[in-house]
Design an enzyme around this catalytic site. Structure first.
Site, PDB file in Angstrom:
ATOM      1  N   ARG A 104       0.873  -1.191   0.000  1.00 27.64           N
ATOM      2  CA  ARG A 104       0.000   0.000   0.000  1.00 27.64           C
ATOM      3  C   ARG A 104       0.898   1.226   0.000  1.00 27.64           C
ATOM      4  NH1 ARG A 104      -5.440   1.602   3.280  1.00 27.64           N
ATOM      5  NH2 ARG A 104      -6.202   0.109   1.751  1.00 27.64           N
ATOM      6  N   HIS A 131      -7.221   0.830  -6.695  1.00 26.59           N
ATOM      7  CA  HIS A 131      -7.523   0.021  -5.503  1.00 26.59           C
ATOM      8  C   HIS A 131      -8.183  -1.283  -5.981  1.00 26.59           C
ATOM      9  CE1 HIS A 131      -7.982  -1.044  -1.464  1.00 26.59           C
ATOM     10  NE2 HIS A 131      -8.823  -0.134  -1.015  1.00 26.59           N
ATOM     11  N   GLN A 134     -10.200  -3.658  -3.526  1.00 24.57           N
ATOM     12  CA  GLN A 134     -11.508  -3.146  -3.119  1.00 24.57           C
ATOM     13  C   GLN A 134     -12.570  -3.503  -4.158  1.00 24.57           C
ATOM     14  OE1 GLN A 134     -12.410  -1.377  -0.218  1.00 24.57           O
ATOM     15  NE2 GLN A 134     -14.422  -1.933  -1.021  1.00 24.57           N
ATOM     16  N   ASP A 222     -17.335   7.338  -1.859  1.00 21.02           N
ATOM     17  CA  ASP A 222     -16.052   7.219  -1.147  1.00 21.02           C
ATOM     18  C   ASP A 222     -15.729   8.615  -0.604  1.00 21.02           C
ATOM     19  OD1 ASP A 222     -13.489   6.498  -0.281  1.00 21.02           O
ATOM     20  OD2 ASP A 222     -12.623   6.339  -2.290  1.00 21.02           O
ATOM     21  N   CYS A 262     -16.614   2.064   0.266  1.00 21.49           N
ATOM     22  CA  CYS A 262     -15.466   1.199   0.568  1.00 21.49           C
ATOM     23  C   CYS A 262     -15.018   1.322   2.027  1.00 21.49           C
ATOM     24  CB  CYS A 262     -14.314   1.507  -0.379  1.00 21.49           C
ATOM     25  SG  CYS A 262     -13.860   3.249  -0.402  1.00 21.49           S
ATOM     26  N   ARG A 290     -13.814  -8.270   1.488  1.00 22.15           N
ATOM     27  CA  ARG A 290     -12.383  -8.053   1.258  1.00 22.15           C
ATOM     28  C   ARG A 290     -11.611  -9.321   1.624  1.00 22.15           C
ATOM     29  NH1 ARG A 290     -10.404  -2.910   1.267  1.00 22.15           N
ATOM     30  NH2 ARG A 290      -8.566  -4.018   0.527  1.00 22.15           N
TER      31      ARG A 290
HETATM   32  N1   CP Z   1     -11.487   0.166   2.124  1.00 18.90           N
HETATM   33  C1   CP Z   1     -10.215   0.065   2.559  1.00 18.90           C
HETATM   34  O1   CP Z   1      -9.272  -0.175   1.786  1.00 18.90           O
HETATM   35  O2   CP Z   1     -10.076   0.260   3.888  1.00 18.90           O
HETATM   36  P1   CP Z   1      -8.702   0.468   4.671  1.00 18.90           P
HETATM   37  O3   CP Z   1      -8.096   1.748   4.136  1.00 18.90           O
HETATM   38  O4   CP Z   1      -9.078   0.569   6.114  1.00 18.90           O
HETATM   39  O5   CP Z   1      -7.804  -0.683   4.380  1.00 18.90           O
HETATM   40  N1  NVA Z   2     -10.011   6.748  -2.005  1.00 23.45           N
HETATM   41  C1  NVA Z   2      -9.687   6.358  -0.647  1.00 23.45           C
HETATM   42  C2  NVA Z   2      -9.943   4.913  -0.449  1.00 23.45           C
HETATM   43  C3  NVA Z   2      -9.731   4.422   0.959  1.00 23.45           C
HETATM   44  C4  NVA Z   2      -9.993   2.973   1.116  1.00 23.45           C
HETATM   45  C5  NVA Z   2      -8.235   6.672  -0.355  1.00 23.45           C
HETATM   46  O1  NVA Z   2      -7.386   6.444  -1.210  1.00 23.45           O
HETATM   47  O2  NVA Z   2      -7.942   7.172   0.730  1.00 23.45           O
END
Ligand code: CP
Ligand code: NVA
Length: 306
Positions: A104, A131, A134, A222, A262, A290
């Site tokens: 990440r 992502h 997701q 989101d 999400c 997930r």
């Molecule tokens: N939706 C999602 O990716 O959540 P987190 O950022 O908590 O992993």
């Molecule tokens: N678009 C958001 C998604 C979080 C799961 C981000 O990148 O922070």
């Protein structure tokens, strides 16, 4: 066989997506019956995370454990990717120690560089651009609550962000319609959108959320400011004020519309309490899925090497 990285949903062909989603559904059913299949017995997963996480971290860790393997979490303070250590060095070390990585990070280039230098599969666990994990879980959720993806209309109300980009790539492969309703200036990446159109995907961008959600099978939202955009949060709150998913907007869609997010959610901003707690909401199914989707994805990634 070439190692199977998942940097974007482009790394999965239509048949791979079908295989992962159907394994995810099977693993979910079996787990509910108290049966865990040790498909990755003895395998080790490293999680290299430069941004906060609840769902992604927990589901990868628990998922690998349930498959009979183990997981090692390496947060931003330990690795200091790009400061203490280059992404290329980091992945070459971890490739000697583990069987698979979930990364990440901010720039998509970092996860791409790790895939290029690593000798084990690398999964994108969220970048600024995509992502994929997701959207895999979201597709599973839609299959569950709608029966099939064919012909569905998914309307995303909000920012043309990483989650939207992954939806656009999913629409290149799968037979559903996808519309983004966003304020002007917050459209998705032009190249990603154009590539979806060129691939024959039924995708559109509009600036009128009320019209967009009419007849929608799913309304998705989101956060307005993603991780890394915290300094823009105030400006974005103003720009997105007319793009809240509230009771009035949801009422414009069909009575069986699914409301998706999400998470984490900013209640009172992009979604109201009433809607996220309401009868249309499937947000906690998405969060649980997930786990099942990523278990199936890790099995798919490692299938090439077994
Ligand atoms: N939706 C999602 O990716 O959540 P987190 O950022 O908590 O992993
Ligand atoms: N678009 C958001 C998604 C979080 C799961 C981000 O990148 O922070």
């Amino acid at each position: 066989m070439k190692k199977r990285d998942v940097l974007t949903l482009r790394d999965l062909a239509r048949a791979d997506l079908d295989e992962v989603l159907s394994l995810a559904a099977a693993l979910k059913r079996e787990r509910a019956e108290g049966h865990l299949r040790p498909l990755l017995a003895g395998k080790k997963l490293a999680l290299v995370f430069q941004k906060p996480s609840l769902r992604t971290r927990a589901t990868f860790d628990i998922g690998m454990t349930e498959l009979g393997g183990s997981a090692l979490f390496l947060g931003p303070d330990e690795v200091q990717l790009g400061e203490r250590e280059t992404p290329a060095d980091c992945v070459r070390v971890l490739s000697r120690l583990v069987d698979i990585l979930a990364v990440r990070t901010f720039a998509q280039d970092i996860v791409a560089e790790m895939a290029a230098f690593g000798s084990v599969p690398v999964i994108n666990a969220l970048s600024d651009l995509y992502h994929p994990c997701q959207v895999l879980a979201d597709l599973l959720t839609l299959q569950e609550c709608k029966g099939a993806l064919e012909g569905l209309h998914v309307v995303f109300v909000g920012d043309g962000n990483n989650v939207v980009h992954s939806w656009l790539l999913a629409a290149e492969k799968l037979p559903f319609r996808f519309t983004l309703a966003c304020p002007e200036g917050f459209e998705p990446d032009r190249e990603i959108f154009d590539s979806a159109v060129a691939a024959g995907a039924e995708v559109a961008v509009t600036h009128d959320p009320a019209a967009a959600v009419s007849g929608a099978d799913a309304i998705y939202t989101d956060v307005w400011a993603s991780m890394g955009q915290e300094a823009e949060a105030g400006d974005r709150e103003r720009a997105f004020a007319a793009f809240q998913v509230n009771g009035e907007l949801v009422a414009r869609a069909g009575d069986d519309v699914a409301v998706m997010h999400c998470l984490p959610a900013h209640r009172g901003q992009e979604i109201t309490d009433e809607v996220i707690e309401g009868r249309h909401s499937v947000v906690f199914d998405q969060a649980e899925n997930r786990l099942h989707a990523q278990k199936a994805l890790m099995v798919w990634c490692l299938a090439a090497g077994t």
